[in-house]
Structures are given as structure tokens and as C-alpha cells.
Write a protein that holds these residues in place. Sequence first.
Motif, mmCIF file in Angstrom:
data_model
loop_
_atom_site.group_PDB
_atom_site.id
_atom_site.type_symbol
_atom_site.label_atom_id
_atom_site.label_comp_id
_atom_site.label_asym_id
_atom_site.label_seq_id
_atom_site.Cartn_x
_atom_site.Cartn_y
_atom_site.Cartn_z
ATOM 1 N N ARG A 79 0.829 -1.208 0.000
ATOM 2 C CA ARG A 79 0.000 0.000 0.000
ATOM 3 C C ARG A 79 0.864 1.259 0.000
ATOM 4 N NH1 ARG A 79 -2.795 0.540 4.518
ATOM 5 N NH2 ARG A 79 -1.856 -1.207 5.651
ATOM 6 N N LEU A 80 1.965 1.214 0.743
ATOM 7 C CA LEU A 80 2.906 2.340 0.730
ATOM 8 C C LEU A 80 3.496 2.521 -0.669
ATOM 9 C CD1 LEU A 80 4.814 1.691 4.078
ATOM 10 C CD2 LEU A 80 3.391 3.683 3.594
ATOM 11 N N GLY A 81 3.857 1.402 -1.296
ATOM 12 C CA GLY A 81 4.451 1.470 -2.623
ATOM 13 C C GLY A 81 3.508 2.061 -3.647
ATOM 14 N N ALA A 82 2.226 1.670 -3.576
ATOM 15 C CA ALA A 82 1.244 2.181 -4.525
ATOM 16 C C ALA A 82 1.043 3.686 -4.354
ATOM 17 C CB ALA A 82 -0.083 1.450 -4.344
ATOM 18 N N LYS A 83 0.977 4.152 -3.102
ATOM 19 C CA LYS A 83 0.790 5.583 -2.860
ATOM 20 C C LYS A 83 2.013 6.373 -3.319
ATOM 21 C CE LYS A 83 -2.132 7.560 -1.098
ATOM 22 N NZ LYS A 83 -3.277 8.340 -1.622
ATOM 23 N N ALA A 84 3.207 5.866 -3.022
ATOM 24 C CA ALA A 84 4.430 6.552 -3.446
ATOM 25 C C ALA A 84 4.513 6.632 -4.962
ATOM 26 C CB ALA A 84 5.658 5.832 -2.886
ATOM 27 N N ALA A 85 4.186 5.548 -5.643
ATOM 28 C CA ALA A 85 4.257 5.518 -7.105
ATOM 29 C C ALA A 85 3.294 6.508 -7.736
ATOM 30 C CB ALA A 85 3.974 4.102 -7.601
ATOM 31 N N SER A 86 2.209 6.818 -7.038
ATOM 32 C CA SER A 86 1.226 7.757 -7.587
ATOM 33 C C SER A 86 1.758 9.191 -7.633
ATOM 34 C CB SER A 86 -0.061 7.717 -6.763
ATOM 35 O OG SER A 86 0.119 8.318 -5.481
ATOM 36 N N LEU A 87 2.870 9.456 -6.971
ATOM 37 C CA LEU A 87 3.468 10.795 -6.988
ATOM 38 C C LEU A 87 4.253 11.062 -8.270
ATOM 39 C CD1 LEU A 87 4.898 10.969 -3.338
ATOM 40 C CD2 LEU A 87 2.694 11.807 -4.151
ATOM 41 N N VAL A 88 4.602 10.016 -8.995
ATOM 42 C CA VAL A 88 5.463 10.144 -10.174
ATOM 43 C C VAL A 88 4.678 10.723 -11.344
ATOM 44 C CG1 VAL A 88 6.908 8.884 -11.811
ATOM 45 C CG2 VAL A 88 6.884 8.215 -9.385
ATOM 46 N N ASN A 102 10.786 -0.029 -1.110
ATOM 47 C CA ASN A 102 11.038 0.605 -2.404
ATOM 48 C C ASN A 102 10.877 -0.379 -3.560
ATOM 49 O OD1 ASN A 102 11.407 3.042 -1.235
ATOM 50 N ND2 ASN A 102 13.544 3.287 -1.782
ATOM 51 N N ALA A 103 11.067 -1.672 -3.297
ATOM 52 C CA ALA A 103 10.782 -2.665 -4.334
ATOM 53 C C ALA A 103 9.291 -2.659 -4.668
ATOM 54 C CB ALA A 103 11.209 -4.055 -3.865
ATOM 55 N N GLU A 104 8.460 -2.407 -3.660
ATOM 56 C CA GLU A 104 7.021 -2.301 -3.918
ATOM 57 C C GLU A 104 6.701 -1.032 -4.713
ATOM 58 O OE1 GLU A 104 4.885 -4.539 -3.509
ATOM 59 O OE2 GLU A 104 5.969 -5.929 -2.200
ATOM 60 N N ILE A 105 7.454 0.040 -4.476
ATOM 61 C CA ILE A 105 7.272 1.249 -5.300
ATOM 62 C C ILE A 105 7.586 0.921 -6.752
ATOM 63 C CG2 ILE A 105 8.048 3.611 -5.731
ATOM 64 C CD1 ILE A 105 8.736 3.853 -2.781
ATOM 65 N N ALA A 106 8.691 0.210 -6.974
ATOM 66 C CA ALA A 106 9.084 -0.153 -8.347
ATOM 67 C C ALA A 106 7.983 -0.959 -9.031
ATOM 68 C CB ALA A 106 10.385 -0.948 -8.321
ATOM 69 N N ARG A 107 7.379 -1.897 -8.304
ATOM 70 C CA ARG A 107 6.329 -2.734 -8.892
ATOM 71 C C ARG A 107 5.076 -1.939 -9.231
ATOM 72 N NH1 ARG A 107 7.641 -6.512 -4.118
ATOM 73 N NH2 ARG A 107 9.391 -7.713 -4.953
ATOM 74 N N ILE A 124 16.341 -3.592 -7.285
ATOM 75 C CA ILE A 124 15.331 -2.643 -7.767
ATOM 76 C C ILE A 124 15.338 -2.611 -9.290
ATOM 77 C CG2 ILE A 124 14.653 -0.212 -7.848
ATOM 78 C CD1 ILE A 124 14.036 -1.481 -5.177
ATOM 79 N N ALA A 125 16.530 -2.569 -9.892
ATOM 80 C CA ALA A 125 16.627 -2.568 -11.359
ATOM 81 C C ALA A 125 15.968 -3.816 -11.944
ATOM 82 C CB ALA A 125 18.090 -2.486 -11.779
ATOM 83 N N ALA A 126 16.158 -4.967 -11.281
ATOM 84 C CA ALA A 126 15.571 -6.209 -11.771
ATOM 85 C C ALA A 126 14.050 -6.177 -11.725
ATOM 86 C CB ALA A 126 16.091 -7.391 -10.962
ATOM 87 N N GLU A 127 13.490 -5.466 -10.745
ATOM 88 C CA GLU A 127 12.029 -5.341 -10.664
ATOM 89 C C GLU A 127 11.461 -4.641 -11.902
ATOM 90 O OE1 GLU A 127 9.975 -6.557 -8.581
ATOM 91 O OE2 GLU A 127 11.229 -7.161 -6.884
#
Length: 251
Positions: A79-88, A102-107, A124-127
Motif C-alpha cells: 500500500r505504501l508502494g502504490a501511494k508513493a508511485a502515484s506521486l510520479v 522501495n521494491a514495492e514502489i518499483a512494482r 530494484i533494477a531487476a524489478e
Amino acid sequence: MLTTERKALITERLRRDGRLVAKAFAEEMSLSEDTIRRDLREMAADGLLERVHGGALPVKPDLPDFAERRSVATDEKRRLGAKAASLVQAGQILFLDGGTTNAEIARALPRTFAFTVITHSPTIAAELEHHPTAEVILIGGRLYKHSMVAVGAVAAGAIAAIRPDIFFLGATGVHPRHGFSTGDFEEAAIKRQIAAQSANTYVALTAEKLDRASPVSIMPLEAATGVIVGADLYGEGLDMLESAGLEIILI
């Protein structure tokens, strides 16, 4: 003052400040330094604190390796990753620190527009191997295996040439006095360098990191732009973040 009362005060001081100086604490409590040192020895023997020259530190938990951390608080991290990714936003350059959150942000990064991801973490790059719109730049250097990130002079030299729009910083502790912290000097130095060169720095925080201090400070709380935390956060943890003037993004 009873022994149990003194030890409770010692525990609270370590929780609040992240350290205790025996002489200063004894003077503040109007007690003998020998009394405080005896309390510290007994508490250290019981595993309640770590004795150091002149005082004490909180007990540092064993740091699980990267593979083990993948299984901790996975739903919260997603859930943290999804919210962070929405800032991009389209066209931005973002720097993704290492770590399982941060791996969840990448996904969760958007797949409908283009942007650039810079990272010093091979995991992270592999994700992002199959991400359709992300340009990926991998920073090299000496691999710090615990966190799976590159550190040292080679990494620092490459990072010096970039100016990210957003840095998603990973930290293992967040404390009102000691700020954002981690467990390794070189890793902290790299994180500090990236944050200093980024337009915005955000930290996605799982609840167990709040009010905790790891051995090495990265930067004060005020140096970040904002934090992404659970909506059920309340009390001293939220007060600590708000008093630092941080933008607080709730999930």
C-alpha cells in the motif's frame, strides 16, 4: 527513588533520546553516578540496553538480511508502494533507494507514460526488467550485500552527476532527535548525497520504524520533503512528523 523507578526512567530516556550519558543523567536526577552505572550494568545483563563508554544505547535488534525482510509487513509495504508511485509524473527522473518497501514502489510505478528510474540497487533494477515505459539507469560500485545497494567512491562519483526530481529514500529508523537513520556509514553517506541533489525526497515508512534510531544518521527529519505512512498512525509518531514540517501522505 526505587530501583524500578530509576530503571523505568532510564528506559524512557533511551527511547526518547536514543542514548544516555551516565554522568549527566545522574546529575539531572540528583543521584550518584555509581548508582546509575550499577543500574546500567544490571539492565545490560538483562538485555535491556547496550552499555558503552560513559553511558548506554538502546539494544539494537538483529538486522535481517534482504531476503528475510521481503516477508515482513508485506501488505503495508504494498500500500505504501502504490501511494508513493502515484506521486510520479510523466518525464520525471526518480531515484529509487534499495529496500523491500522501495521494491514495492518499483512494482507499482505507472505504465501509461514515460519516466526515468535511477537506482544503485540491482534488485530494484531487476524489478523493472519488464516495465514498458521506464528507462532504467543502474549505478555501480561496491555492493553492500545486506541492503543490496552500491556504495563507495565509484557510486558517489556517478551520483554526483545527476539531479533527480524525486528521491524515494529508504531508512531503518526515524527519530525526532536522530532523524532518518540506517545501519552502515557508507550506505548513509550515499543516501545523504542523493537527498542533497534531489528536488524532493520522500520516505515510505512502515509503522515499526517510527521512534527508532539505527546506528548511523542519514539526515534530520526536516531535510526530507515528506513521508508516506499509514492512515492509522496517531499520537507521538504523528506529532514527531508534523513538528518537523514534513508533508504527510496517508495511505
